[in-house]
Structure formats: structure tokens, C-alpha cells
Write a protein that holds these residues in place. Structure first.
Motif, mmCIF file in Angstrom:
data_model
loop_
_atom_site.group_PDB
_atom_site.id
_atom_site.type_symbol
_atom_site.label_atom_id
_atom_site.label_comp_id
_atom_site.label_asym_id
_atom_site.label_seq_id
_atom_site.Cartn_x
_atom_site.Cartn_y
_atom_site.Cartn_z
ATOM 1 N N UNK A 182 -0.694 29.635 3.840
ATOM 2 C CA UNK A 182 -1.979 30.317 3.860
ATOM 3 C C UNK A 182 -1.983 31.297 5.027
ATOM 4 N N UNK A 183 -2.772 32.336 4.900
ATOM 5 C CA UNK A 183 -2.880 33.312 5.985
ATOM 6 C C UNK A 183 -3.856 32.836 7.055
ATOM 7 N N UNK A 184 -3.729 33.390 8.227
ATOM 8 C CA UNK A 184 -4.657 33.076 9.307
ATOM 9 C C UNK A 184 -6.097 33.301 8.841
ATOM 10 N N UNK A 185 -6.927 32.306 9.142
ATOM 11 C CA UNK A 185 -8.317 32.370 8.725
ATOM 12 C C UNK A 185 -8.590 31.715 7.388
ATOM 13 N N UNK A 186 -7.552 31.346 6.682
ATOM 14 C CA UNK A 186 -7.713 30.722 5.385
ATOM 15 C C UNK A 186 -8.039 29.248 5.469
ATOM 16 N N UNK A 187 -8.130 28.634 4.287
ATOM 17 C CA UNK A 187 -8.510 27.228 4.193
ATOM 18 C C UNK A 187 -7.559 26.471 3.277
ATOM 19 N N UNK A 188 -7.429 25.204 3.558
ATOM 20 C CA UNK A 188 -6.706 24.273 2.697
ATOM 21 C C UNK A 188 -7.427 22.933 2.737
ATOM 22 N N UNK A 189 -7.296 22.176 1.669
ATOM 23 C CA UNK A 189 -7.796 20.807 1.661
ATOM 24 C C UNK A 189 -6.655 19.864 1.337
ATOM 25 N N UNK A 190 -6.371 18.999 2.264
ATOM 26 C CA UNK A 190 -5.355 17.977 2.050
ATOM 27 C C UNK A 190 -5.997 16.736 1.436
ATOM 28 N N UNK A 191 -5.263 16.093 0.568
ATOM 29 C CA UNK A 191 -5.709 14.851 -0.048
ATOM 30 C C UNK A 191 -4.670 13.771 0.184
ATOM 31 N N UNK A 192 -5.135 12.545 0.220
ATOM 32 C CA UNK A 192 -4.230 11.407 0.379
ATOM 33 C C UNK A 192 -4.779 10.286 -0.490
ATOM 34 N N UNK A 193 -4.059 9.980 -1.536
ATOM 35 C CA UNK A 193 -4.489 8.960 -2.477
ATOM 36 C C UNK A 193 -3.778 7.643 -2.187
ATOM 37 N N UNK A 194 -4.539 6.574 -2.194
ATOM 38 C CA UNK A 194 -3.982 5.245 -1.940
ATOM 39 C C UNK A 194 -3.775 4.500 -3.251
ATOM 40 N N UNK A 212 -9.323 7.872 -2.081
ATOM 41 C CA UNK A 212 -8.737 9.118 -1.601
ATOM 42 C C UNK A 212 -9.406 9.557 -0.307
ATOM 43 N N UNK A 213 -8.602 10.037 0.616
ATOM 44 C CA UNK A 213 -9.116 10.619 1.845
ATOM 45 C C UNK A 213 -8.741 12.090 1.871
ATOM 46 N N UNK A 214 -9.482 12.861 2.661
ATOM 47 C CA UNK A 214 -9.318 14.303 2.656
ATOM 48 C C UNK A 214 -9.309 14.854 4.081
ATOM 49 N N UNK A 215 -8.713 16.022 4.195
ATOM 50 C CA UNK A 215 -8.839 16.809 5.416
ATOM 51 C C UNK A 215 -9.109 18.251 4.992
ATOM 52 N N UNK A 216 -10.341 18.670 5.174
ATOM 53 C CA UNK A 216 -10.698 20.061 4.900
ATOM 54 C C UNK A 216 -10.376 20.877 6.139
ATOM 55 N N UNK A 244 0.863 -1.193 0.000
ATOM 56 C CA UNK A 244 0.000 0.000 0.000
ATOM 57 C C UNK A 244 0.894 1.236 0.000
ATOM 58 N N UNK A 245 0.617 2.144 -0.912
ATOM 59 C CA UNK A 245 1.333 3.419 -0.943
ATOM 60 C C UNK A 245 0.332 4.553 -0.837
ATOM 61 N N UNK A 246 0.711 5.561 -0.064
ATOM 62 C CA UNK A 246 -0.138 6.724 0.131
ATOM 63 C C UNK A 246 0.595 7.962 -0.349
ATOM 64 N N UNK A 247 -0.100 8.798 -1.077
ATOM 65 C CA UNK A 247 0.485 10.032 -1.601
ATOM 66 C C UNK A 247 -0.327 11.212 -1.092
ATOM 67 N N UNK A 248 0.276 11.994 -0.216
ATOM 68 C CA UNK A 248 -0.409 13.154 0.352
ATOM 69 C C UNK A 248 -0.085 14.403 -0.467
ATOM 70 N N UNK A 249 -1.051 15.304 -0.526
ATOM 71 C CA UNK A 249 -0.860 16.558 -1.248
ATOM 72 C C UNK A 249 -1.802 17.613 -0.691
ATOM 73 N N UNK A 250 -1.592 18.846 -1.118
ATOM 74 C CA UNK A 250 -2.519 19.908 -0.764
ATOM 75 C C UNK A 250 -2.008 20.900 0.255
ATOM 76 N N UNK A 251 -0.842 20.657 0.806
ATOM 77 C CA UNK A 251 -0.307 21.603 1.763
ATOM 78 C C UNK A 251 0.136 22.890 1.088
ATOM 79 N N UNK A 252 0.517 23.859 1.913
ATOM 80 C CA UNK A 252 0.972 25.120 1.356
ATOM 81 C C UNK A 252 1.015 26.198 2.402
#
Length: 114
Positions: free
Chosen positions: A11-23, A76-80, A1-9
């Protein structure tokens, strides 16, 4: 099993990001899934997890701001992450427990500027 995470970066305080992790395979339907984060020099901590049946659990500091989810069909799993704060700055890792073994993604950096 391999997992590939993405979506970081950055951002300013109060902003949003969505992380993804594909298996690499169809495993989420039979797995517990989670997101962890680690600040350099500190222990890795659980941020949120989801059971096989879909129940979720969050660390108190992110309740109401972060949402864990997954799409079994897309493997894929996510973290909003909303209303981000400087203290959310860390490397975020996805983890899957599948058939008794733990698998980790490579980590993605999230930096929240004040």
C-alpha cells in the motif's frame, strides 16, 4: 488452537489495510489477543493488544492510526491500519494467550511504499 492471519499487502503511504486473524475455535472470549510486527533483523514488537474484558493498548507509534478489535462470534480478530507509513513495513503476527499458553499466527507481510 490454530490462527490464520491474512490481509497484508502493498500500500502507498497514507493508505489503509485491515488485517484479520481467524482462530480454529471459540477462544477469543477467554483470551487476550494481540498484534505484533517484526522487521527482518529486529526484535518482534507489540503493536496492539486487547484484554479479555476488551481494554486495549497500543504502542505509541500507532496510536490514533491503528485499531484492534475482535468478533468473538466469528472467532476473528482484526487490526485496522490507517494512515500507513513506510516505517510500518513489517511482517505482522497475531497472538492469542489462551489458558496460559501463547499461540501465534503465521505472519502476513505489510509493505508501505513512500
Amino acid at each position: 488452537v490454530q490462527l490464520q492471519a491474512s490481509g497484508g499487502g502493498l500500500v502507498q503511504t497514507g493508505g489503509s489495510l485491515r488485517l484479520s486473524c481467524a482462530a480454529s475455535g471459540r477462544i477469543f472470549g477467554a483470551s487476550t489477543t494481540g498484534w505484533y510486527r517484526q522487521v527482518r533483523g529486529q526484535q518482534r514488537e507489540l503493536v496492539a493488544d486487547m484484554s479479555i474484558l476488551g481494554s486495549t493498548n497500543y504502542v505509541d507509534s500507532v496510536k490514533g492510526r491503528f485499531t484492534i478489535s475482535r468478533d468473538n462470534a466469528k472467532n476473528t480478530m482484526y487490526l485496522q491500519m490507517n494512515s500507513l507509513r513506510p516505517e510500518d513495513t513489517a511482517v505482522y503476527y497475531c497472538k492469542v494467550r489462551f489458558l496460559g499458553s501463547d499461540y501465534w499466527g503465521q505472519g502476513t507481510q505489510v509493505t508501505v511504499s513512500s
